[in-house]
Design an enzyme around this catalytic site. Structure first.
Site, PDB file in Angstrom:
ATOM      1  CB  CYS A  48       3.260  -7.576   5.682  1.00 51.66           C
ATOM      2  SG  CYS A  48       3.780  -9.475   5.002  1.00 51.66           S
TER       3      CYS A  48
ATOM      4  CB  CYS B 158       1.913  -9.078   2.603  1.00 55.38           C
ATOM      5  SG  CYS B 158       1.906 -10.240   4.064  1.00 55.38           S
ATOM      6  CG  ASP B 159       1.371  -5.488   0.995  1.00 59.50           C
ATOM      7  OD1 ASP B 159       0.539  -6.192   0.477  1.00 59.50           O
ATOM      8  OD2 ASP B 159       1.498  -4.896   2.077  1.00 59.50           O
TER       9      ASP B 159
END
Length: 317
Positions: free
Chosen positions: A132, A135-136
């Site tokens: 992701c 997300c990261d």
């Protein structure tokens, strides 16, 4: 007989459980083999509102679970083998548990990221391997990263990662990409993106608990090399966890549950879906939690006019 059963304990399922429990609906929540969903595989979560210093993924999910339990949600461990949605009450068959019946059902079983299945991938998830970018990606500011994949998702993630990384290399096992032309053009016109096509990933290389490279094999020459990187983003798609439904719920061509626009209602009256199992676009913890809230409210409203039992008498007894 239960008022509502929730399948899944990711952000969507646990948020639904919190709302249902606070409404005195005594939800039964079925945990699968990976309680907490994909967030339990991540390390620090910095984009979930309310945690200015961030929070570890497993801690966030444990807090959600405790909150649901505080209001009376009951958790059962087991794997849902199948469900019978032919009539109400619905039947839920869980390994290791007695068969369950419920007036309503909330499906929040999520979607699983497809994996490469190569050495070093699983053990370095959360240590440089991610599925992701949104997300990261922030954690790779000023670093080099690799995106594996050739579809629209891979192109989108690669372009997004150029906001943070100094270099983004796309690795794909074929010479041609599956992505749409507009997505390919965006990636090819981004001067931060480099390419390693016709290359098959064969191993994630790591040292001192962090990813340092990706070993690939050139499909034409057979030569192997290690591409240096600080992070690896696997973008080869997701699989919605809907196989146990055996076609009883309407899904799209990819297998994601179809819900009525602006709601979490499925085509089966009394069955609701929330989280990534019905969302192939956003796939974020906060959007999943939002649909979990929607599912709980939709379920509660449905039962107001469609209850099978007089629950006031059941609760008094």
């Amino acid at each position: 007989m239960h008022k509502v059963i929730v399948l899944g304990t990711g952000p969507a399922g646990l948020t639904a459980a919190i709302y249902l429990a606070r409404a005195n609906m005594k939800p039964i929540v079925i945990e699968g083999m990976e309680p907490g969903g994909q967030l339990t595989l991540t390390t620090e979560v910095e984009n979930f509102p309310g945690f200015p210093e961030g929070i570890m993924g497993p801690d966030l999910m444990e807090n959600m679970r405790k909150q649901a339990e505080r209001f009376g949600a009951e958790f059962l461990k087991g794997w849902v083998r199948k469900v019978d949605l032919s009539k109400r009450p619905f039947k839920v068959f869980v390994d290791g548990q007695a068969d369950l019946e419920s007036e309503t059902l909330i499906i929040s079983t999520g979607a699983s990221a497809k994996r490469l299945g190569i050495p070093g991938e699983k053990e370095n998830t959360g240590r440089g391997v991610s599925t992701c970018a949104t997300c990261d990606g922030f954690f790779f500011r000023g670093k080099k990263v690799i995106v594996v994949g050739g579809g629209d998702s891979a192109m989108e993630e690669a372009n997004f990662l150029t906001k943070f990384a100094t270099e983004v290399r796309i690795v794909h096992r074929r010479n041609e990409l599956r992505a749409s032309k507009i997505m390919q053009d965006r990636a090819r016109n981004n001067n931060k993106i480099t390419w390693s096509l016709n290359s098959t990933p064969i191993e994630v290389v790591a040292a001192e608990n962090r990813v340092t490279g990706l070993k690939v094999r050139n499909n034409e020459t057979g030569n192997e090399e290690i591409l240096e990187t600080d992070g690896l983003f696997v973008a080869i798609g997701h699989t919605p966890n809907t196989g146990f439904l055996e076609g009883q719920i309407q899904t799209d061509e990819m297998g994601y549950i179809t819900v009525k626009p602006g709601s979490t209602e499925t085509n089966v009256l009394g069955v609701f879906a929330c989280g990534d199992v019905q969302d192939h676009k956003y796939r974020q913890a906060i959007t999943a939690a939002g649909t979990g809230c929607m599912a709980a409210l939709d379920c509660e409203k449905f039962l107001e006019g469609n209850a099978i039992h007089d629950w006031s008498l059941v609760l008094k007894s």
